[in-house]
Design a protein around this motif. Sequence first.
Motif, short mmCIF file in Angstrom:
data_model
loop_
_atom_site.label_atom_id
_atom_site.label_comp_id
_atom_site.label_asym_id
_atom_site.label_seq_id
_atom_site.Cartn_x
_atom_site.Cartn_y
_atom_site.Cartn_z
N ASN A 84 0.83 -1.20 0.00
CA ASN A 84 0.00 0.00 0.00
C ASN A 84 0.87 1.26 0.00
O ASN A 84 0.59 2.22 -0.73
CB ASN A 84 -0.94 0.01 1.20
CG ASN A 84 -2.08 -0.98 1.05
OD1 ASN A 84 -2.31 -1.50 -0.04
ND2 ASN A 84 -2.77 -1.26 2.15
N CYS A 94 2.43 1.69 -3.42
CA CYS A 94 1.46 2.17 -4.42
C CYS A 94 1.13 3.63 -4.21
O CYS A 94 0.99 4.40 -5.17
CB CYS A 94 0.19 1.31 -4.34
SG CYS A 94 0.41 -0.33 -5.02
N VAL A 95 1.00 4.07 -2.96
CA VAL A 95 0.73 5.47 -2.68
C VAL A 95 1.91 6.34 -3.13
O VAL A 95 1.71 7.41 -3.72
CB VAL A 95 0.41 5.68 -1.18
CG1 VAL A 95 0.42 7.15 -0.81
CG2 VAL A 95 -0.93 5.06 -0.85
N VAL A 145 4.09 5.65 -5.55
CA VAL A 145 4.10 5.68 -7.01
C VAL A 145 3.00 6.59 -7.52
O VAL A 145 3.22 7.39 -8.45
CB VAL A 145 3.95 4.24 -7.58
CG1 VAL A 145 3.65 4.27 -9.07
CG2 VAL A 145 5.21 3.44 -7.30
N ALA A 146 1.80 6.53 -6.93
CA ALA A 146 0.71 7.40 -7.34
C ALA A 146 1.07 8.86 -7.09
O ALA A 146 0.79 9.74 -7.93
CB ALA A 146 -0.57 7.03 -6.60
N LEU A 147 1.69 9.16 -5.97
CA LEU A 147 2.11 10.52 -5.67
C LEU A 147 3.16 11.00 -6.67
O LEU A 147 3.09 12.14 -7.16
CB LEU A 147 2.64 10.59 -4.24
CG LEU A 147 3.05 11.98 -3.75
CD1 LEU A 147 1.81 12.84 -3.63
CD2 LEU A 147 3.76 11.87 -2.42
N VAL A 162 3.55 9.93 -9.77
CA VAL A 162 2.87 10.14 -11.04
C VAL A 162 2.08 11.44 -11.01
O VAL A 162 2.10 12.23 -11.96
CB VAL A 162 1.94 8.93 -11.37
CG1 VAL A 162 0.99 9.25 -12.51
CG2 VAL A 162 2.78 7.71 -11.70
N TRP A 163 1.38 11.71 -9.91
CA TRP A 163 0.59 12.93 -9.80
C TRP A 163 1.49 14.17 -9.86
O TRP A 163 1.17 15.13 -10.56
CB TRP A 163 -0.19 12.93 -8.48
CG TRP A 163 -1.10 14.11 -8.38
CD1 TRP A 163 -2.34 14.24 -8.89
CD2 TRP A 163 -0.79 15.36 -7.74
NE1 TRP A 163 -2.84 15.49 -8.61
CE2 TRP A 163 -1.90 16.20 -7.91
CE3 TRP A 163 0.32 15.83 -7.05
CZ2 TRP A 163 -1.94 17.49 -7.40
CZ3 TRP A 163 0.28 17.13 -6.55
CH2 TRP A 163 -0.84 17.94 -6.73
#
Length: 134
Positions: free
Chosen positions: A22, A25-26, A28-30, A32-33
Amino acid sequence: LFEENRAAAVREELMVRQAMYNALCVCVALLVWVTLYYNYLLFRVYITPLTWALLCSVPLRRVQARVLEDIESTNSVRTTAWIITRTLFDIPATAFVYPWSRVLNNALTRTSRLLFGPPPPPPEEEPRGGGDAA
């Protein structure tokens, strides 16, 4: 008792592994954002022109294909360049507007005389008066 401790340890290990997934993933998402946001800041100036280019390119695709077909059917690159130049710039009209027009006129005259020879003589005028000029 040993079995219960082992099952609890396995459950705890799975929970730690799930928490790590988790967190990864957070992150990586951050990432990307943040990357998308900075790209937006960098390219926001170009969004409107790109939108208009996309909107205009769809209806004008056939015209572009026809122009490219005409250009590709021409025999040489020089002819194509001459056609494009002649189409874009009305050379005879603009050549005599600027202050350097006399120099350009002389250069064009010399070049045309070298290429095509001297100009033909002007036609002789017939005498006016309607009768024999004896």
